[in-house]
Write a protein that holds these residues in place. Structure first.
Motif, mmCIF file in Angstrom:
data_model
loop_
_atom_site.group_PDB
_atom_site.id
_atom_site.type_symbol
_atom_site.label_atom_id
_atom_site.label_comp_id
_atom_site.label_asym_id
_atom_site.label_seq_id
_atom_site.Cartn_x
_atom_site.Cartn_y
_atom_site.Cartn_z
ATOM 1 N N SER A 59 -29.306 38.257 98.736
ATOM 2 C CA SER A 59 -28.836 38.077 97.364
ATOM 3 C C SER A 59 -29.452 39.108 96.415
ATOM 4 C CB SER A 59 -29.099 36.654 96.881
ATOM 5 O OG SER A 59 -30.465 36.356 96.899
ATOM 6 N N VAL A 60 -30.741 39.410 96.581
ATOM 7 C CA VAL A 60 -31.381 40.403 95.707
ATOM 8 C C VAL A 60 -30.854 41.801 96.019
ATOM 9 C CG1 VAL A 60 -33.581 41.502 95.133
ATOM 10 C CG2 VAL A 60 -33.455 39.028 95.319
ATOM 11 N N PHE A 61 -30.748 42.139 97.304
ATOM 12 C CA PHE A 61 -30.239 43.455 97.698
ATOM 13 C C PHE A 61 -28.833 43.688 97.169
ATOM 14 C CE2 PHE A 61 -27.717 45.942 100.753
ATOM 15 C CZ PHE A 61 -28.379 47.155 100.690
ATOM 16 N N CYS A 62 -27.949 42.730 97.387
ATOM 17 C CA CYS A 62 -26.559 42.892 96.951
ATOM 18 C C CYS A 62 -26.441 42.891 95.428
ATOM 19 C CB CYS A 62 -25.670 41.812 97.570
ATOM 20 S SG CYS A 62 -25.428 42.036 99.341
ATOM 21 N N PHE A 63 -27.263 42.092 94.753
ATOM 22 C CA PHE A 63 -27.245 42.070 93.291
ATOM 23 C C PHE A 63 -27.652 43.437 92.742
ATOM 24 C CE2 PHE A 63 -29.107 41.401 89.128
ATOM 25 C CZ PHE A 63 -28.163 40.600 88.506
ATOM 26 N N VAL A 64 -28.759 43.969 93.237
ATOM 27 C CA VAL A 64 -29.258 45.259 92.746
ATOM 28 C C VAL A 64 -28.288 46.387 93.090
ATOM 29 C CG1 VAL A 64 -31.118 46.959 93.024
ATOM 30 C CG2 VAL A 64 -31.679 44.549 92.731
ATOM 31 N N MET A 65 -27.791 46.400 94.329
ATOM 32 C CA MET A 65 -26.863 47.458 94.727
ATOM 33 C C MET A 65 -25.553 47.407 93.934
ATOM 34 S SD MET A 65 -28.174 49.572 96.790
ATOM 35 C CE MET A 65 -26.699 50.424 97.310
ATOM 36 N N THR A 66 -25.028 46.206 93.722
ATOM 37 C CA THR A 66 -23.789 46.088 92.953
ATOM 38 C C THR A 66 -24.006 46.541 91.516
ATOM 39 O OG1 THR A 66 -23.001 44.276 94.347
ATOM 40 C CG2 THR A 66 -21.991 44.493 92.179
ATOM 41 N N TRP A 84 -18.217 59.121 97.608
ATOM 42 C CA TRP A 84 -18.497 57.874 96.899
ATOM 43 C C TRP A 84 -17.515 56.784 97.293
ATOM 44 C CZ3 TRP A 84 -22.650 56.434 94.304
ATOM 45 C CH2 TRP A 84 -23.531 57.416 93.890
ATOM 46 N N ALA A 85 -16.267 57.144 97.482
ATOM 47 C CA ALA A 85 -15.268 56.167 97.896
ATOM 48 C C ALA A 85 -15.585 55.638 99.289
ATOM 49 C CB ALA A 85 -13.875 56.786 97.871
ATOM 50 N N ALA A 86 -15.991 56.514 100.192
ATOM 51 C CA ALA A 86 -16.360 56.086 101.544
ATOM 52 C C ALA A 86 -17.628 55.247 101.512
ATOM 53 C CB ALA A 86 -16.543 57.305 102.440
ATOM 54 N N ALA A 87 -18.591 55.634 100.698
ATOM 55 C CA ALA A 87 -19.833 54.865 100.584
ATOM 56 C C ALA A 87 -19.571 53.475 100.004
ATOM 57 C CB ALA A 87 -20.837 55.618 99.715
ATOM 58 N N ASP A 88 -18.637 53.388 99.071
ATOM 59 C CA ASP A 88 -18.274 52.096 98.497
ATOM 60 C C ASP A 88 -17.672 51.187 99.564
ATOM 61 O OD1 ASP A 88 -17.854 50.244 96.319
ATOM 62 O OD2 ASP A 88 -15.737 50.759 96.441
ATOM 63 N N PHE A 89 -16.807 51.739 100.387
ATOM 64 C CA PHE A 89 -16.185 50.984 101.473
ATOM 65 C C PHE A 89 -17.246 50.490 102.465
ATOM 66 C CE2 PHE A 89 -14.052 50.809 105.617
ATOM 67 C CZ PHE A 89 -13.042 49.907 105.321
ATOM 68 N N TYR A 91 -20.535 50.125 101.883
ATOM 69 C CA TYR A 91 -21.406 49.138 101.234
ATOM 70 C C TYR A 91 -20.762 47.749 101.219
ATOM 71 C CZ TYR A 91 -23.279 46.236 97.582
ATOM 72 O OH TYR A 91 -23.765 45.163 96.894
ATOM 73 N N HIS A 92 -19.496 47.674 100.872
ATOM 74 C CA HIS A 92 -18.844 46.365 100.808
ATOM 75 C C HIS A 92 -18.695 45.731 102.199
ATOM 76 C CE1 HIS A 92 -17.925 47.192 96.593
ATOM 77 N NE2 HIS A 92 -17.967 45.878 96.513
ATOM 78 N N GLY A 93 -18.466 46.539 103.202
ATOM 79 C CA GLY A 93 -18.426 46.006 104.561
ATOM 80 C C GLY A 93 -19.773 45.433 104.973
ATOM 81 N N PHE A 142 -13.730 44.622 99.313
ATOM 82 C CA PHE A 142 -13.631 45.328 100.591
ATOM 83 C C PHE A 142 -12.170 45.479 101.007
ATOM 84 C CE2 PHE A 142 -13.835 45.280 105.317
ATOM 85 C CZ PHE A 142 -14.538 46.458 105.485
ATOM 86 N N ILE A 143 -11.396 44.416 100.882
ATOM 87 C CA ILE A 143 -9.987 44.455 101.267
ATOM 88 C C ILE A 143 -9.209 45.400 100.360
ATOM 89 C CG2 ILE A 143 -7.871 43.089 101.356
ATOM 90 C CD1 ILE A 143 -9.669 40.755 102.329
#
Length: 148
Positions: A59-66, A84-89, A91-93, A142-143
């Motif tokens: 929860s902390v990792f995803c909160f900070v990263m988002t 950045w677009a690939a990194a976003d994909f 990260y969400h996966g 992600f979808i």
């Protein structure tokens, strides 16, 4: 945030646009529900051998990263780069896998705590619901990133 490498990189959103495009609109609910998981789990007594440490990490990792992701895209730091677009994909996966595993751990601990402490049980039920909501929002991002 809103495009894969197959899309024209000129369409990556910046500034206020991140709150209006399909995959990016889920970032604020991700922050809200991810923060709720973090707060609710932290309000229970976490002992060292307790697997809630994994839930806290996720929860902390995803909160900070988002949050950092949102700031970078709002400031236009991506400069419409395909990386950045690939990194976003990616990260969400990764975030979906993390939240799914944390949700299972959290549900198990909630079932165990039912007989121990009713107040903690109620807090953990709220955390499970918030965790599922955060996971759902990340899955939507992600979808949508897969299609756009």
């Amino acid at each position: 945030m809103a495009a894969t490498t197959a899309q024209s990189m000129g369409s990556l959103p910046s500034g206020v646009e991140i709150c209006t495009t399909a995959p990016d609109i889920f970032y604020l609910p991700e922050l809200v529900f991810g923060g709720l998981v973090w707060i609710l789990v932290a309000s229970t007594h976490v002992v060292l051998p307790n697997p809630l440490g994994w839930v806290m990490f996720v929860s902390v990792f995803c909160f900070v990263m988002t949050f950092l992701w949102m700031v970078v895209f709002a400031a236009g730091g991506h400069k419409s780069s395909s990386g950045w677009a690939a990194a976003d994909f990616i990260y969400h996966g990764l975030a979906v896998l993390f939240y799914l595993s944390a949700g299972v751990v959290l549900a198990f601990i909630t079932i165990v705590m039912k007989t121990v402490d009713f107040r903690t049980y109620q807090i953990l039920i709220s955390a499970v619901v918030s965790s599922n909501q955060a996971c759902l929002k990340i899955q939507f991002s992600f979808i949508f990133n897969s299609f756009y």
